[in-house]
Design a protein around this motif. Structure first.
Motif, PDB file in Angstrom:
ATOM      1  N   ALA A 113     -36.788 -36.047  14.797  1.00 24.22           N
ATOM      2  CA  ALA A 113     -35.892 -35.540  13.556  1.00 24.22           C
ATOM      3  C   ALA A 113     -35.031 -36.370  13.058  1.00 24.22           C
ATOM      4  O   ALA A 113     -34.125 -37.004  13.547  1.00 24.22           O
ATOM      5  CB  ALA A 113     -35.592 -34.180  14.023  1.00 24.22           C
ATOM      6  N   VAL A 114     -34.937 -36.390  11.424  1.00 21.57           N
ATOM      7  CA  VAL A 114     -33.849 -36.902  11.095  1.00 21.57           C
ATOM      8  C   VAL A 114     -33.093 -36.040  10.040  1.00 21.57           C
ATOM      9  O   VAL A 114     -33.858 -35.370   9.144  1.00 21.57           O
ATOM     10  CB  VAL A 114     -34.555 -38.018  10.092  1.00 21.57           C
ATOM     11  N   ILE A 115     -31.904 -35.997   9.951  1.00 24.35           N
ATOM     12  CA  ILE A 115     -31.217 -35.092   8.947  1.00 24.35           C
ATOM     13  C   ILE A 115     -30.010 -35.935   8.384  1.00 24.35           C
ATOM     14  O   ILE A 115     -29.116 -36.905   9.117  1.00 24.35           O
ATOM     15  CB  ILE A 115     -30.823 -33.876   9.596  1.00 24.35           C
ATOM     16  N   THR A 116     -29.733 -35.705   7.044  1.00 27.07           N
ATOM     17  CA  THR A 116     -28.724 -36.730   6.519  1.00 27.07           C
ATOM     18  C   THR A 116     -27.671 -35.882   5.479  1.00 27.07           C
ATOM     19  O   THR A 116     -27.957 -34.650   5.308  1.00 27.07           O
ATOM     20  CB  THR A 116     -29.251 -37.878   5.965  1.00 27.07           C
ATOM     21  N   SER A 117     -26.896 -36.648   4.920  1.00 28.95           N
ATOM     22  CA  SER A 117     -26.138 -35.814   3.715  1.00 28.95           C
ATOM     23  C   SER A 117     -26.620 -35.787   2.494  1.00 28.95           C
ATOM     24  O   SER A 117     -28.020 -35.913   2.500  1.00 28.95           O
ATOM     25  CB  SER A 117     -24.642 -36.748   3.675  1.00 28.95           C
ATOM     26  N   TYR A 118     -25.875 -35.686   1.329  1.00 25.33           N
ATOM     27  CA  TYR A 118     -26.527 -35.559   0.160  1.00 25.33           C
ATOM     28  C   TYR A 118     -27.054 -37.025  -0.357  1.00 25.33           C
ATOM     29  O   TYR A 118     -27.513 -36.957  -1.362  1.00 25.33           O
ATOM     30  CB  TYR A 118     -25.549 -34.967  -0.810  1.00 25.33           C
TER      31      TYR A 118
END
Length: 213
Positions: A113-118
């Motif tokens: 899984a990958v999650i990031t900012s704006y």
């Protein structure tokens, strides 16, 4: 990473390489041949550093370069269109940071899984999205990564384990911890990558999430 120490020739011309070739010359290597490169030693804190001898191929290096080049050209185009007021609202660019996501992508799988900012345009691209999906999203079109409803800050692709684009500074850090816990609860040997910048480094939820992780 490493300093640029030499260049080599490929079928497409000069290919920059980080490090020193140990096994053989690039000129004699086919695109898919494995080559061994020594990069600068890693600095580690209270752990054994990983080996600084890595195995790759001209094909893999070329693929990385093409991904980074596509990211840069896409972001430059988005910048120009934003300044021309063809893109409205927010537009947070990733140009200059292409190597970060590219290096991560080549070290993980699409089951991680990958999650990031704006600042998420290039993450969507590296997770298998298209330039058209990014541009359409920036313009609020239904062909966009989030059907035109999210805009610059909210790209999303659950099938590729990409969970955004999060507009609140630091919000992705506890969410990323939750994604990693989900993998653990499901019995999967995968990881969750959470990306954040300096602005999120002093957010309280970061340290709470790190303690949980």
């Amino acid at each position: 990473m490493a300093l640029l120490q030499q260049s080599c020739r490929s079928s497409s011309g000069i290919l920059p390489v980080l490090g020193r070739v140990l096994q053989r010359s690039f000129a004699a290597a086919a695109a898919d041949d494995k080559i061994t490169i020594e990069v600068m030693p890693y600095k580690a804190h209270r752990i054994e550093p990983p080996s600084n001898v890595v195995e790759t191929s001209i094909a893999e290096l070329t693929s990385m370069y093409e991904l980074m080049y596509t990211m840069r050209r896409m972001e430059i185009a988005a910048d120009m269109m934003y300044k021309a007021k063809l893109i409205r609202g927010f537009c947070h660019l990733y140009d200059g940071q292409e190597a970060v996501m590219t290096g991560i992508e080549y070290a993980i799988t699409r089951d991680d899984a990958v999650i990031t900012s704006y600042r998420d345009h290039c993450q969507h691209l590296s997770r298998g999205g298209t330039v058209k999906e990014v541009m359409a999203e920036l313009m609020g079109k239904v062909d966009g990564a989030s059907k035109g409803l999210g805009g610059s800050m909210h790209m999303y692709n659950k099938q590729a384990e990409f969970y955004g684009g999060n507009g609140i500074v630091g919000a992705q850090i506890p969410l990323g911890t939750g994604l990693a816990f989900a993998k653990k609860y499901q019995g999967k040997r995968n990881i969750g990558i959470t990306m954040y910048g300096d602005g999120a480094a002093n957010q309280g939820q970061k340290y709470e999430a790190l303690n949980m992780a």
